[in-house]
Design a protein around this motif. Structure first.
Motif, PDB file in Angstrom:
ATOM      1  N   UNK A  24      -3.497   9.004   5.342  1.00  0.00           N
ATOM      2  CA  UNK A  24      -4.149  10.314   5.286  1.00  0.00           C
ATOM      3  C   UNK A  24      -5.206  10.430   6.382  1.00  0.00           C
ATOM      4  N   UNK A  25      -5.375  11.624   6.953  1.00  0.00           N
ATOM      5  CA  UNK A  25      -6.453  11.819   7.934  1.00  0.00           C
ATOM      6  C   UNK A  25      -7.813  11.550   7.298  1.00  0.00           C
ATOM      7  N   UNK A  26      -8.740  11.028   8.096  1.00  0.00           N
ATOM      8  CA  UNK A  26     -10.108  10.882   7.620  1.00  0.00           C
ATOM      9  C   UNK A  26     -10.931  12.116   7.958  1.00  0.00           C
ATOM     10  N   UNK A  27     -10.387  12.947   8.856  1.00  0.00           N
ATOM     11  CA  UNK A  27     -11.065  14.210   9.172  1.00  0.00           C
ATOM     12  C   UNK A  27     -10.032  15.233   9.636  1.00  0.00           C
ATOM     13  N   UNK A  28     -10.369  16.498   9.421  1.00  0.00           N
ATOM     14  CA  UNK A  28      -9.496  17.608   9.836  1.00  0.00           C
ATOM     15  C   UNK A  28     -10.348  18.656  10.531  1.00  0.00           C
ATOM     16  N   UNK A  29      -9.873  19.084  11.682  1.00  0.00           N
ATOM     17  CA  UNK A  29     -10.526  20.184  12.385  1.00  0.00           C
ATOM     18  C   UNK A  29      -9.583  21.379  12.400  1.00  0.00           C
TER      19      UNK A  29
ATOM     20  N   UNK B  19       0.981  12.657  -1.182  1.00  0.00           N
ATOM     21  CA  UNK B  19       2.368  12.643  -0.739  1.00  0.00           C
ATOM     22  C   UNK B  19       2.719  11.461   0.163  1.00  0.00           C
ATOM     23  N   UNK B  20       1.735  10.649   0.504  1.00  0.00           N
ATOM     24  CA  UNK B  20       1.984   9.462   1.334  1.00  0.00           C
ATOM     25  C   UNK B  20       0.949   8.409   0.969  1.00  0.00           C
ATOM     26  N   UNK B  21       1.168   7.203   1.465  1.00  0.00           N
ATOM     27  CA  UNK B  21       0.208   6.131   1.201  1.00  0.00           C
ATOM     28  C   UNK B  21      -1.181   6.557   1.673  1.00  0.00           C
TER      29      UNK B  21
ATOM     30  N   UNK C 122       0.818  -1.219   0.000  1.00  0.00           N
ATOM     31  CA  UNK C 122       0.000   0.000   0.000  1.00  0.00           C
ATOM     32  C   UNK C 122       0.853   1.272   0.000  1.00  0.00           C
ATOM     33  N   UNK C 123       2.154   1.129   0.163  1.00  0.00           N
ATOM     34  CA  UNK C 123       3.021   2.299   0.250  1.00  0.00           C
ATOM     35  C   UNK C 123       3.210   2.962  -1.105  1.00  0.00           C
TER      36      UNK C 123
ATOM     37  N   UNK D  77       2.646  11.974   9.331  1.00  0.00           N
ATOM     38  CA  UNK D  77       1.476  12.673   8.784  1.00  0.00           C
ATOM     39  C   UNK D  77       1.587  14.167   9.055  1.00  0.00           C
ATOM     40  N   UNK D  78       2.080  14.517  10.230  1.00  0.00           N
ATOM     41  CA  UNK D  78       2.267  15.939  10.555  1.00  0.00           C
ATOM     42  C   UNK D  78       3.275  16.589   9.609  1.00  0.00           C
TER      43      UNK D  78
END
Length: 510
Positions: free
Chosen positions: A474-479, A468-470, A95-96, A417-418
């Motif tokens: 990735x986040x599923x949500x962002x606040x 930019x990554x697998x 998956x990478x 991820x950060x």
């Protein structure tokens, strides 16, 4: 008498005792030609031809061979053809992204790279001294009858290097020895009560901690192994029905997929009262365990471990003392990590971190001596997980001390991820945390502070991460936040950021 353990022991026994038995049923929908049904004698011959081909290529004992592949009979045979001939197998997460795969191939120093046909185009830029596509068998294997060079087994030698996300943005290569593999496989099979009457379904990716050691354990006991290339709940039920599957390993997301498929299944659920499903990654909710028993009629077993521990540390299976409990009370006991497996010693330090000692603990991290020293300080393996050991010896994982999120059975470094989110020009500050998810156990949430005058929406940042990554990282949500909780010295206080999402839960992991 001292006889060194070797991964070849498992295949040697299968060939001797079960040579004419069908040992592996390959995925019929392989992008390369499926190998169909293979006896254990045929698997042994394939492994020796692979080893002989590596001889022809000039590979020496200890040389690394990387493979990027979905589940397949060719991948399964490679555990014996590569590691069983004294080389080191490096199974890579398919998956990478290409750059992530490239890093692992280069960092491990792999001289040979095997690539799944479905991934060949995407990984065209990833190469090694010798690069082959699985399915081009004239390139993968020596001619029939060519015997490989003999290898004198060394149980302390590295058999596999499994790369895992950890507390750094770059993955670490976990060195697993022949002794690690041997002890894990035998112990796991004993606790799971595996016999030659079982049929095993490879729902778990074989790259993931060497399929938890199941390719070795099942081979040594002559178990028929059914290869599943891609997880699908309905297809798992069909394989159980068609092949008489009795045991499988799975992350919580796979359990959820099977339950979803069962709701639409026509007729009796296959495998009722015969299938046991072994779950790890993160314990699912108790109601999921109850549903497995009531809706599927399958036995639920929980384990705990890490790639660094081969992986088995604890085992949790229903026991006679629990027979008179209600389904809910029994499930509440089963979602604990479990009791130490035979030969495992567990304790917690002053800060509550779980420490382990066992013959399954890694040799070290490949070419990272400082990380190895930290992980193995004071002759204990430091898991990075917070936990509590009860009076009955059962371990409950309560928190994750290292910056790792386990989502759908995959480890994700929150730092990585950060870093990706920080690379977006609109992002000034970011904290990535794991939050509860009924489907995935945990899922990734990013808390973002935008730079002055900048504007960007959630979908755009998620797409940025996937680019930019697998994708699974990735986040599923962002606040979006005005500020993030920090100490007086400016350090992020992630425990405070996580608190609202875990309120009311006994554990800070799921």
């Amino acid at each position: 008498m001292f006889v060194p353990f070797s991964v070849t022991d498992f295949l040697d026994r299968a060939e001797t005792v079960y040579g004419e038995r069908v040992g592996v049923i390959d995925e019929p929908d392989q992008p390369a030609a499926s190998l169909g049904e293979l006896t254990y004698a045929q698997i042994g011959a394939l492994a020796r031809r692979q080893a002989a081909k590596l001889d022809e290529l000039g590979l020496e004992v200890g040389d690394r061979v990387a493979v990027v592949s979905h589940n397949s009979a060719r991948l399964l045979a490679s555990f014996f053809g590569v590691a069983g001939s004294g080389r080191v197998l490096v199974p890579v997460n398919f998956r990478l992204r290409p750059d992530e795969v490239s890093y692992i191939v280069e960092h491990s120093g792999a001289r040979v790279l095997y690539v799944d046909p479905e991934l060949d185009e995407a990984l065209a830029g990833v190469t090694a001294e010798h690069r082959f596509v699985l399915g081009d068998d004239d390139d993968l294997y020596a001619s029939e009858g060519v015997e490989p060079r003999a290898w004198e087994p060394d149980e302390s030698a590295t058999a596999c290097i499994n790369y895992t996300s950890g507390t750094t943005a770059r993955p670490k290569g976990v060195q697993i020895t022949h002794r690690n593999i041997w002890v894990n496989a035998v112990t796991f099979a004993m606790h799971a009560a595996v016999t030659d009457r079982d049929v095993y379904l490879h729902t778990l990716p074989m790259f993931h901690a060497n399929g938890w050691g199941m390719p070795f354990a099942m081979t040594g006991l002559g178990v028929k192994q059914v290869v599943l290339r891609k997880v699908d709940g309905a297809e798992i039920l069909r394989r159980v029905r068609d092949h008489g599957v009795t045991v499988m390993c799975a992350a919580p997301a796979v359990v959820a997929a099977v339950l979803d498929a069962a709701a639409d299944w026509d007729g009796e659920i296959p495998g009722r009262d015969t299938v046991r499903i072994i779950c790890a990654g993160a314990p699912p909710p108790t109601k999921t365990v109850v549903r497995v028993a009531e809706e599927l009629g399958w036995e639920f077993i929980q384990i705990y471990g890490l790639t660094e521990t081969s992986p088995l540390l604890t085992f949790n299976r229903t026991r006679a003392e629990w027979d008179d409990l209600s389904a809910e009370d029994r499930a509440a006991r089963l979602v604990r990590a479990g009791a130490p497996a035979l030969g495992v010693r567990l304790t917690t330090d002053a800060e509550g971190e779980v420490l382990a000692r066992s013959n399954v603990v890694l040799e070290g991290y490949w070419e990272q001596p400082e990380e190895s020293a930290k992980a193995l300080a004071d002759d204990w393996f430091h898991t990075g997980d917070g936990g509590v050991i009860g009076d009955d010896g059962y371990l409950t994982i309560s928190d994750r001390k290292k910056d790792v999120i386990i989502t759908g059975g995959e480890n994700v470094s929150s730092i990585e991820v950060e870093d990706v989110l920080f690379s977006h020009p609109a992002v000034a500050e970011v904290a990535v945390i794991g939050v509860p998810s009924e489907k995935w156990g945990e899922t990734i949430k990013a808390l973002v502070v935008l730079a002055p005058g900048e504007s960007v929406d959630e979908a755009t940042l998620i797409a940025w991460c996937k680019d930019k990554a697998a994708g699974y990282k990735a986040p599923t949500s962002i606040e979006f936040r005005d500020e993030l909780a920090r100490t007086a010295t400016g350090k992020l206080q992630k425990f405070k950021l996580r608190e609202p999402y875990w309120a009311g839960q006994e554990r800070q992991v799921n």
